[in-house]
Design an enzyme around this catalytic site. Sequence first.
Site, PDB file in Angstrom:
ATOM      1  N   HIS A 102      34.805  45.733  37.936  1.00  0.00           N
ATOM      2  CA  HIS A 102      33.305  45.663  37.230  1.00  0.00           C
ATOM      3  C   HIS A 102      32.528  46.854  37.161  1.00  0.00           C
ATOM      4  CE1 HIS A 102      33.520  41.803  39.501  1.00  0.00           C
ATOM      5  NE2 HIS A 102      32.974  41.179  38.771  1.00  0.00           N
ATOM      6  N   ASP A 105      31.171  48.355  40.356  1.00  0.00           N
ATOM      7  CA  ASP A 105      32.155  48.523  41.526  1.00  0.00           C
ATOM      8  C   ASP A 105      32.683  50.040  41.712  1.00  0.00           C
ATOM      9  OD1 ASP A 105      32.265  45.740  41.464  1.00  0.00           O
ATOM     10  OD2 ASP A 105      34.252  45.619  40.599  1.00  0.00           O
TER      11      ASP A 105
HETATM   12  C1  XLS Z   1      33.433  35.017  40.985  1.00  0.00           C
HETATM   13  C2  XLS Z   1      34.476  35.312  39.880  1.00  0.00           C
HETATM   14  C3  XLS Z   1      34.340  36.927  39.779  1.00  0.00           C
HETATM   15  C4  XLS Z   1      35.063  37.143  38.423  1.00  0.00           C
HETATM   16  C5  XLS Z   1      34.643  38.577  37.979  1.00  0.00           C
HETATM   17  O1  XLS Z   1      33.578  33.652  41.409  1.00  0.00           O
HETATM   18  O2  XLS Z   1      35.555  35.069  40.383  1.00  0.00           O
HETATM   19  O3  XLS Z   1      34.941  37.688  40.976  1.00  0.00           O
HETATM   20  O4  XLS Z   1      36.406  37.365  38.546  1.00  0.00           O
HETATM   21  O5  XLS Z   1      33.470  38.873  37.712  1.00  0.00           O
END
Ligand code: XLS
Length: 439
Positions: A102, A105
């Site tokens: 992200h 991140d």
């Molecule tokens: C949350 C999601 C998240 C997505 C990415 O439950 O799995 O981690 O994969 O935003």
Amino acid sequence: MTASYFADIPKVEFKGPDSEDPFSYRYYDRSQIVLGKTMEEHLRFAVCYWHTFCWDGFDVFGAGTFNRPWHAGDLDQAAAERKLDEAFAFFTRLGVPYFCFHDVDVMAAAETPADHVRHLSAIVDKIADKMAETGVNLLWGTANVFSHPRYMAGGATNPDPDVAAFAALQVAHAMEATHKLNGENYVLWGGREGYDCLLNTDMRRELDQLGRFLTMVVEHKHKIGFEGTILIEPKPHEPTKHQYDTDVATVYGFLKRYGLENEVRVNIEANHATLAGHSFEHEIALASDLGIFGSVDMNRGDPQNGWDTDQFPNDLREITLALYYILKSGGFTTGGFNFDAKVRRQSIDAEDLFHGHIGAIDLTARAFLNAAAMLEDNVISQFVEDRYAGWKTGIGAQMLGRDASLADVAAYAVDQNIQPALKSGRQEWLENYLTRHVK
Ligand code: XLS
Ligand code: NI
Ligand code: NI
């Protein structure tokens, strides 16, 4: 530079099924050719940045437990670069071809829109250098439009269009970063696009906002020449009580309604499938039947807990079935297996991150070999093919080919005095067959 946090961990190599070395692969032999391609090309493993390098082990009852050196102090550019070095040290020791992230991140923290753009672009250049140096590629990028307090009532579906504008800024720049880094997909997980209380929610309006937002995202993709796949990641609830992107079927209906079914596919997460009351393989098979299968977030829930525990997978039967339906659909094109999984809060050491990923990679590779064998001997497909053979000719073909109306079919039933014979579905036999292949 100070020594890597992972300095004591050796590069993880394939050593075969009898290996006693916990830092080796027993099944994942990346160059082994199966069904015409290497395992690495089939499985396309990715490590996720957020659970592995950003989460510090906090939960709703207590503070972080992990004590990773790159979490100390403010999240400025220097800290973001330290985290980046460690992330790539991890990817290369593990030997995975991909990672996912992200925007927030990887970058230094930012509050204003201008800082957001500046900080993201500063780290993207560094990521590009690391990728060139190591050969690790980007499976997908995404924007986090759910953690910051501004997103408490959603991003695109927020009652305040200025919040949606902030989300637009993040998504546009995260997609451009993904494009610049040659990412193969761009993901949108619903985040807080849903509601907690219907009494304060205009659902019709929010769905239209989301449809319009996604349309803008697709237009932007074409405008900047990004050729990767746009993926929506379905989830039924958490953080909101009701998430709009509930499951594959719901997302497909949403895409159809806004005319985006040929532009967007799905990233199916195992734990989200089970939270929605489906099996993992159901979501995969349905997406592939609807022509929107894209990628997979690999993890698992806990059968006794009703939330997204994001654990590393360890059920060989479940993953064998998932792999079977992925292979049956032709396998990944731009997608892959992203480990959206985290070690437990008490697993505080560097080596625990390896045990989690090594186990999951090996399990998936083993399941893949099982599934490839099932695909090659064709028993299930042949059984299913035979079961529906009647639809290929006679009245079945006429119905499907629109050569018969409801009245025609009713007349056929009377004229032929039909007496359909009962035929076993052979579920136990098929399940026994599967059990024999889970090895
Ligand atoms: C949350 C999601 C998240 C997505 C990415 O439950 O799995 O981690 O994969 O935003
Ligand atoms: Ni996910
Ligand atoms: Ni999840």
